[in-house]
Design a protein around this motif. Structure first.
Motif, mmCIF file in Angstrom:
data_model
loop_
_atom_site.group_PDB
_atom_site.id
_atom_site.type_symbol
_atom_site.label_atom_id
_atom_site.label_comp_id
_atom_site.label_asym_id
_atom_site.label_seq_id
_atom_site.Cartn_x
_atom_site.Cartn_y
_atom_site.Cartn_z
ATOM 1 N N LYS A 125 -19.972 83.268 -49.598
ATOM 2 C CA LYS A 125 -19.475 82.337 -48.745
ATOM 3 C C LYS A 125 -18.311 81.647 -49.763
ATOM 4 C CE LYS A 125 -23.607 80.863 -47.693
ATOM 5 N NZ LYS A 125 -24.792 79.985 -47.178
ATOM 6 N N THR A 147 -26.364 78.883 -39.962
ATOM 7 C CA THR A 147 -27.716 79.332 -40.894
ATOM 8 C C THR A 147 -28.248 80.347 -40.192
ATOM 9 O OG1 THR A 147 -27.864 77.003 -41.582
ATOM 10 C CG2 THR A 147 -29.766 78.583 -41.758
ATOM 11 N N ARG A 148 -28.327 80.703 -38.894
ATOM 12 C CA ARG A 148 -28.793 81.796 -38.312
ATOM 13 C C ARG A 148 -28.281 83.193 -38.495
ATOM 14 N NH1 ARG A 148 -26.358 83.374 -33.717
ATOM 15 N NH2 ARG A 148 -24.772 81.786 -32.963
ATOM 16 N N ILE A 149 -27.003 83.228 -38.895
ATOM 17 C CA ILE A 149 -26.270 84.316 -39.387
ATOM 18 C C ILE A 149 -26.288 84.427 -40.792
ATOM 19 C CG2 ILE A 149 -23.979 85.691 -39.185
ATOM 20 C CD1 ILE A 149 -23.800 83.834 -36.443
ATOM 21 N N PHE A 150 -25.991 83.396 -41.410
ATOM 22 C CA PHE A 150 -25.696 83.426 -42.925
ATOM 23 C C PHE A 150 -26.859 83.256 -43.768
ATOM 24 C CE2 PHE A 150 -21.325 83.559 -41.380
ATOM 25 C CZ PHE A 150 -20.708 84.157 -42.092
ATOM 26 N N ARG A 151 -28.045 83.255 -43.186
ATOM 27 C CA ARG A 151 -29.177 82.886 -43.869
ATOM 28 C C ARG A 151 -29.349 83.601 -45.314
ATOM 29 N NH1 ARG A 151 -32.110 83.277 -40.126
ATOM 30 N NH2 ARG A 151 -33.078 85.493 -40.341
ATOM 31 N N THR A 198 -23.598 94.881 -39.313
ATOM 32 C CA THR A 198 -23.345 94.298 -40.540
ATOM 33 C C THR A 198 -23.447 94.854 -41.650
ATOM 34 O OG1 THR A 198 -25.261 92.997 -40.426
ATOM 35 C CG2 THR A 198 -23.382 91.820 -39.318
ATOM 36 N N ALA A 212 -20.997 88.873 -41.197
ATOM 37 C CA ALA A 212 -21.735 87.997 -39.938
ATOM 38 C C ALA A 212 -21.842 88.989 -38.841
ATOM 39 C CB ALA A 212 -20.864 86.940 -39.991
ATOM 40 N N GLY A 213 -21.045 89.829 -38.690
ATOM 41 C CA GLY A 213 -20.812 90.775 -37.319
ATOM 42 C C GLY A 213 -19.927 90.062 -36.090
ATOM 43 N N VAL A 214 -19.489 88.907 -36.625
ATOM 44 C CA VAL A 214 -18.678 88.043 -35.750
ATOM 45 C C VAL A 214 -17.543 87.412 -36.433
ATOM 46 C CG1 VAL A 214 -20.685 87.602 -34.028
ATOM 47 C CG2 VAL A 214 -20.116 85.938 -35.933
ATOM 48 N N TYR A 245 -15.601 87.769 -43.866
ATOM 49 C CA TYR A 245 -16.415 86.925 -42.820
ATOM 50 C C TYR A 245 -17.059 87.873 -41.777
ATOM 51 C CZ TYR A 245 -17.991 83.350 -40.195
ATOM 52 O OH TYR A 245 -18.626 82.110 -39.534
#
Length: 272
Positions: free
Chosen positions: A238, A227-231, A103, A201-203, A197
């Motif tokens: 965003k 949240t676990r990805i965009f924390r 990312t 995020a990598g996804v 995105y």
């Protein structure tokens, strides 16, 4: 093959394949420079839409060539069976190769997105819709400048006009395309937002095990920021994604508007 091409350039190894043809490295003996040569076999074009895209691509690239974030077209050779386009030779990796490794920081993502939006803004000012914006079509020159490539699906739209036809790549195609509605240049902004995105995020935001499942996810359009990805991703980043990957066309930003978003203007750095 075009005999005129062979008189001017020496073809080297194949370096890629596009929707309509192969891309080879080529050498110009007079200048001593290397280029990329896209060779399209006209006999392989299945229908009128493909033939129209073939006719449009060199015209569109000629219009766009002066822009620093669009691959430059240098020469065109054509006969009854082949179209050969000699273009700027870019580095042997794409944005796709970059983002599958890691990312990106917000600063890195913002600098890349700014260049993509600059290229899109120029296209859209000239009435050109790319229709296949994806990381594989975003290259880099020797100075790491982003270069938009592959206008094989592009179309020219007079001001205020729209077009129909399902064109694009599953993860990145806008919902109005899949719905069979008429659409305009904002389909490119949706695709660019999906790329943003993924850089952060990598996804991808819309996922499925098959093209059909991906299309269903795009049509549902449930844009989430787990949240676990965009924390660690900023609210400003965003916010820009939301305004680009927006189902409501009237609220989706244009490329020019996206360029003026605070996150882009601030190069993805922490907002004061």
């Amino acid at each position: 093959m075009c005999e005129a091409l062979k008189k001017n350039y020496q073809l080297c190894e194949e370096i890629g394949r596009g929707k309509f043809g192969t891309i080879s490295r080529c050498f110009h003996s007079i200048s001593g420079d290397f280029f990329a040569c896209k060779i399209i076999d006209k006999r392989s074009l299945a229908d009128a839409t493909d033939r129209e895209c073939l006719e449009n691509e060199p015209k569109i690239m000629t219009l766009l060539t002066p822009h620093p974030n669009i691959v430059k077209l240098f020469d065109i050779f054509e006969n009854d069976d082949f179209l050969c386009m000699v273009m700027e030779l870019c580095e042997p990796f794409t944005l796709y190769d970059m983002i599958i490794q890691r990312t990106l920081s917000e600063h890195q993502a913002a600098l890349l997105m700014k260049q993509l939006l600059e290229a899109l803004s120029q296209c859209h000012k000239l009435g050109i819709v790319h229709r296949d914006i994806k990381p594989e079509n975003l290259l880099f020159d020797g100075r790491n400048n982003l270069k938009m490539a592959d206008f094989g699906s592009a179309v020219w739209l007079p001001e205020g006009r729209s077009v129909k036809g399902v064109v694009g790549t599953p993860y990145y195609v806008a919902p109005e395309v899949l719905m069979g509605w008429e659409y305009n240049e904002k389909v490119d902004v949706w695709s660019a937002g999906v790329i943003l995105y993924i850089m952060l995020a990598g996804v991808p935001p819309f996922y499925g095990e098959s093209a059909a499942e991906i299309f269903e996810a795009v049509l549902r359009g449930n844009l989430r920021f787990p949240t676990r990805i965009f924390r660690t991703v900023s609210p400003a980043a965003k916010d820009l994604v939301r305004k680009m990957v927006c189902r409501d066309l009237s609220r989706r930003l244009s490329a020019e508007q996206a360029l003026r978003h605070p996150w882009i203007l601030n190069e993805g750095k922490a907002m004061q």
